[in-house]
Design a protein around this motif. Structure first.
Motif, PDB file in Angstrom:
ATOM      1  N   VAL A 221      27.521  26.012  11.698  1.00  0.00           N
ATOM      2  CA  VAL A 221      26.745  27.260  11.644  1.00  0.00           C
ATOM      3  C   VAL A 221      26.780  27.902  13.021  1.00  0.00           C
ATOM      4  CG1 VAL A 221      24.527  28.343  11.164  1.00  0.00           C
ATOM      5  CG2 VAL A 221      25.192  26.296   9.903  1.00  0.00           C
ATOM      6  N   VAL A 222      27.078  29.192  13.067  1.00  0.00           N
ATOM      7  CA  VAL A 222      27.075  29.934  14.329  1.00  0.00           C
ATOM      8  C   VAL A 222      26.319  31.240  14.131  1.00  0.00           C
ATOM      9  CG1 VAL A 222      29.304  28.975  15.067  1.00  0.00           C
ATOM     10  CG2 VAL A 222      29.241  31.158  13.821  1.00  0.00           C
ATOM     11  N   HIS A 223      25.959  31.852  15.256  1.00  0.00           N
ATOM     12  CA  HIS A 223      25.440  33.229  15.192  1.00  0.00           C
ATOM     13  C   HIS A 223      26.383  34.131  15.962  1.00  0.00           C
ATOM     14  CE1 HIS A 223      23.978  33.719  19.373  1.00  0.00           C
ATOM     15  NE2 HIS A 223      23.684  32.429  19.332  1.00  0.00           N
ATOM     16  N   LEU A 224      26.401  35.408  15.578  1.00  0.00           N
ATOM     17  CA  LEU A 224      27.285  36.398  16.200  1.00  0.00           C
ATOM     18  C   LEU A 224      26.463  37.461  16.920  1.00  0.00           C
ATOM     19  CD1 LEU A 224      28.952  35.046  13.789  1.00  0.00           C
ATOM     20  CD2 LEU A 224      30.384  37.063  13.881  1.00  0.00           C
ATOM     21  N   ASN A 225      25.370  37.006  17.533  1.00  0.00           N
ATOM     22  CA  ASN A 225      24.480  37.867  18.304  1.00  0.00           C
ATOM     23  C   ASN A 225      23.705  38.833  17.405  1.00  0.00           C
ATOM     24  OD1 ASN A 225      25.008  36.743  20.927  1.00  0.00           O
ATOM     25  ND2 ASN A 225      27.016  37.718  20.812  1.00  0.00           N
ATOM     26  N   ASP A 319      37.793  27.014   3.967  1.00  0.00           N
ATOM     27  CA  ASP A 319      38.181  26.863   5.375  1.00  0.00           C
ATOM     28  C   ASP A 319      36.952  26.675   6.253  1.00  0.00           C
ATOM     29  OD1 ASP A 319      40.694  27.365   4.434  1.00  0.00           O
ATOM     30  OD2 ASP A 319      40.922  29.315   5.429  1.00  0.00           O
ATOM     31  N   ALA A 320      37.177  26.058   7.418  1.00  0.00           N
ATOM     32  CA  ALA A 320      36.131  25.969   8.427  1.00  0.00           C
ATOM     33  C   ALA A 320      36.008  27.303   9.148  1.00  0.00           C
ATOM     34  CB  ALA A 320      36.457  24.854   9.423  1.00  0.00           C
ATOM     35  N   LEU A 321      34.891  27.521   9.820  1.00  0.00           N
ATOM     36  CA  LEU A 321      34.712  28.750  10.590  1.00  0.00           C
ATOM     37  C   LEU A 321      35.835  28.891  11.610  1.00  0.00           C
ATOM     38  CD1 LEU A 321      30.854  28.735  11.284  1.00  0.00           C
ATOM     39  CD2 LEU A 321      32.099  30.248   9.741  1.00  0.00           C
ATOM     40  N   ALA A 327      32.996  30.271  21.682  1.00  0.00           N
ATOM     41  CA  ALA A 327      34.199  31.113  21.685  1.00  0.00           C
ATOM     42  C   ALA A 327      33.929  32.522  21.176  1.00  0.00           C
ATOM     43  CB  ALA A 327      35.295  30.457  20.844  1.00  0.00           C
ATOM     44  N   ILE A 328      32.685  32.797  20.787  1.00  0.00           N
ATOM     45  CA  ILE A 328      32.337  34.120  20.249  1.00  0.00           C
ATOM     46  C   ILE A 328      31.897  35.013  21.401  1.00  0.00           C
ATOM     47  CG2 ILE A 328      30.787  35.401  18.739  1.00  0.00           C
ATOM     48  CD1 ILE A 328      30.689  32.814  17.000  1.00  0.00           C
ATOM     49  N   ALA A 329      32.720  36.009  21.696  1.00  0.00           N
ATOM     50  CA  ALA A 329      32.451  36.908  22.817  1.00  0.00           C
ATOM     51  C   ALA A 329      31.888  38.229  22.307  1.00  0.00           C
ATOM     52  CB  ALA A 329      33.734  37.155  23.602  1.00  0.00           C
ATOM     53  N   GLN A 330      31.295  38.975  23.221  1.00  0.00           N
ATOM     54  CA  GLN A 330      30.761  40.292  22.874  1.00  0.00           C
ATOM     55  C   GLN A 330      31.154  41.270  23.964  1.00  0.00           C
ATOM     56  OE1 GLN A 330      26.909  40.925  20.797  1.00  0.00           O
ATOM     57  NE2 GLN A 330      26.216  41.777  22.723  1.00  0.00           N
TER      58      GLN A 330
END
Length: 669
Positions: A221-225, A319-321, A327-330
């Motif tokens: 589980v991740v967040h994307l801001n 598939d996996a994330l 590694a999630i940049a903004q």
């Protein structure tokens, strides 16, 4: 990966999914109602199947028809989009039971979020911050009154199974509590079939900030801001942006961690949004999880460079994330607004009709358009009246706002009324520019965002008249090439024997007739309106397309440049910040007898369906009494008597579909 998917939705989200699927080499299947047979998502898809009548309950809410279309087409998965069945756990279960993948969270996760009360209790147990309140099953007025006094005022009463801003009341004193409780329960019962409510402390001047989350079936589980959605009108989002101008890096990290915790608490898979209410001091509290892709997801895509629909498809295929959290940049700043067919000056009444003209800015690295319609399509009465989402990106917020203002100035919409002028006011308002708007600001200060009513934009009006005079002169150039090119009769300057001539023009502007007189020729004019004169000199038109022109001139000795667009029966003039829409009309036109007797008729203010008729012919009524109720585009509108009188005639029954301006009833004395 899937070979073929079905999109169980319509409009811009259906078009969006189709385009992403095509990029991945996946064939697409559309479904459509009778009203959408010629819609853009039908034209874009590889296959399309009819599923019923125009009303959502007869088509897009018929889960069995959608699953049947998927089976007949051989689709391996169904993407629900947003709205309609996207958060319906029973539909998700039925899709999986049919051997078809549901591109969204599991039904069990949806059910955990189906009740606001249950969701709040679950989050509190998981350690996610929640607003103090009461979520119990005991709904007796006596207990709820005691709990309200314990929580303290102001507080909010919320329908436990609600959404979309319905079933919500703000209560500021103990004396107001019981009447608001009863009203809220009635509304919740009518809208959602259940009248259970919850109570929670009302945070004054809060901000609405949501975190995009994503989970996969491998436990990641991740967040994307975040996205900030504090600019709201009646709990409906008006402007969304990322990143939030309010959050510090520390707050962003804390809210992101809480959102991931919330997603893990319900074993969340696929795209979702955790919504928080944020106090002025930075304290944040869980509101809800939207178990689907959000309408405003493009702002996240523009600042992360990711395709969230592609992520949805890959995760649903097992598939996996694609990326880990670190590694999630903004980068940069993105803002979204939505162009609607609605009339802000009439209480944002939704509109419908053929888009006779639709000009939107060309897509670029800075501008994105998500739309389900093109010029010539019809905005129908049966669905949300959104025309397009306009999303912009730039390196920082001031530049993104400038991009948005520029993009809005390029929009031209003719046919149904639109909210374009409202949006142009919005993105220049100090509360937006300064980034300090709260969720209630628009409702408290709506007049600040509306086009000025008390004064005519005289320069814009003069520019419109100068444009028409120049165009007329150009059309008469052939007269100057006649056998007597030097004759004074060939000069189109309005000259009359014995006095200085003038060209009189008439327009309709916001329902009011304007009459303007223009003197002069060849780009030198004197324009008179309502006792005011504007001197125009050096006027010159430059064509920029079939209907687009640029007018440059000196108005009262100050230089100005305007964009002028001619639409079907309309003329738009824009100075870069404001626009003026005029409908040229004949100088003299016939007014039928009795045209002014509007108080004898009750007319439909919009196309829609009559859902309730509360009176009969011969009934005596009083001014303000509700006579009929109409429904269109997810809203109800009560039609009231304009005066005391007697119902002379009823021309509509419950269930009838009527056009705008149709006479539904008449009054006699």
């Amino acid at each position: 990966m899937f070979d073929k998917i079905l999109i169980a939705n319509r409009g811009e989200i259906a078009c969006r999914v189709i385009r992403t699927a095509r990029k991945l080499g996946i064939r697409t299947v559309a479904v459509f109602s009778d009203a959408d047979a010629d819609a853009q998502h039908v034209r874009l898809a590889d296959e399309a199947y009819p599923i019923g009548g125009p009303r959502p309950q007869d088509s897009y809410l018929r889960g069995e028809a959608i699953i049947d279309a998927a089976k007949r087409s051989g689709a391996q998965a169904i993407h629900p989009g947003y709205g309609f069945l996207s958060e319906n756990a029973d539909f998700a279960d039925a899709v999986e039971a049919a051997g078809i993948a549901f591109i969204g969270p599991k039904a069990a996760s949806m059910r955990k979020m189906g009740s606001k009360a249950g969701a709040k209790e679950l989050m509190q147990a998981a350690g996610v911050p929640v607003v103090p309140g009461y979520t119990g099953e005991d709904q007796s007025p006596q207990l709820l009154t005691r709990e309200a006094e314990r929580i303290g005022f102001p507080l909010m009463i919320k329908a436990a199974h609600g959404g979309g801003g319905k079933g919500m009341r703000i209560v500021r004193s103990a004396e107001e509590f019981l009447p608001n409780l009863e009203s809220c329960q009635r509304e919740a019962k009518g809208a959602f079939g259940r009248d259970r409510v919850l109570l929670e402390r009302y945070v004054e001047q809060p901000r609405h900030i949501e975190i995009q989350v994503f989970g996969d079936s491998h436990g990641n589980v991740v967040h994307l801001n975040e996205r900030e959605c504090s600019a709201q009108r009646r709990y409906q989002k008006v402007l969304e942006e990322s990143p939030s101008p309010f959050l510090t890096p520390q707050m962003r990290a804390a809210m992101g961690a809480a959102a991931v915790l919330a997603a893990r608490a319900i074993d969340y898979v696929n795209a979702g949004t955790v919504e928080f209410i944020v106090a002025p001091d930075g304290g944040f509290y869980f509101m809800e999880i939207n178990t689907r892709l959000q309408v405003e997801h493009p702002v996240t895509e523009l600042v992360t460079g990711l395709d969230l629909v592609e992520w949805q498809l890959r995760v649903a295929a097992g598939d996996a994330l694609p990326l880990a959290q670190d590694a999630i940049a903004q980068q940069g700043h993105a803002i979204e607004v939505r162009l609607y067919a609605e009339d802000p000056e009439a209480g944002f009444l939704p509109g419908s009709g053929k888009l006779q003209q639709l000009r939107l800015p060309p897509p670029s690295e800075h501008v994105r358009i998500d739309s389900g319609v093109i010029e010539g399509d019809t905005v129908t009465i049966f669905y949300d009246p959104m025309i397009a989402k306009l999303i912009v990106w730039d390196q920082d917020r001031p530049r993104a706002l400038a991009r948005l203002r520029e993009a809005l100035a390029q929009c031209r919409i003719a046919g149904p009324k639109s909210n374009i002028e409202f949006l142009e006011q919005l993105v220049r308002h100090p509360a937006i520019v300064g980034g300090h708007i709260d969720t209630g600001y628009l409702d408290r200060h709506l007049d600040e965002f509306m086009p000025a009513q008390d004064a005519e934009p005289h320069l814009l009006l003069a520019a419109a008249v100068a444009t028409l005079l120049l165009q007329e002169a150009a059309q008469r150039e052939q007269a100057r090439a006649s056998s007597e090119p030097d004759s004074p009769w060939a000069i189109a300057d309005g000259w009359r024997l014995g006095h200085a001539g003038g060209r009189t023009l008439a327009f309709i502007h916001r329902g009011r007739r304007l009459q303007v007189v223009g003197h002069g020729s060849a780009g030198e004019y004197r324009i008179e309106h309502d006792g005011r004169t504007v001197s125009v000199s050096g006027a010159r038109l430059t064509d920029e397309g079939l209907t687009e022109s640029s007018l440059s001139a000196r108005f009262d000795e100050q230089g100005w440049r305007f964009q002028v667009t001619a639409g079907p029966g309309s003329l738009d003039v824009h100075d870069g910040a404001r626009r003026l829409r005029l409908e040229p009309v004949a100088l003299y036109r016939y007014e039928p007898a009795g045209a002014g007797r509007g108080d004898d008729r009750i007319v439909a203010p919009m196309p829609g369906r009559v859902v309730l008729v509360k009176v009969g012919a011969g009934d005596s009524v009083i001014e303000g009494q509700e006579l009929l109720v109409m429904e269109a585009m997810k809203m109800e509108l009560a039609l009231k008597s304009p005066r005391d009188g007697v119902i002379a005639e009823l021309r509509a029954n419950a269930g009838d579909f009527v056009e705008a301006d149709a006479v539904l009833a008449t009054l006699s004395t």
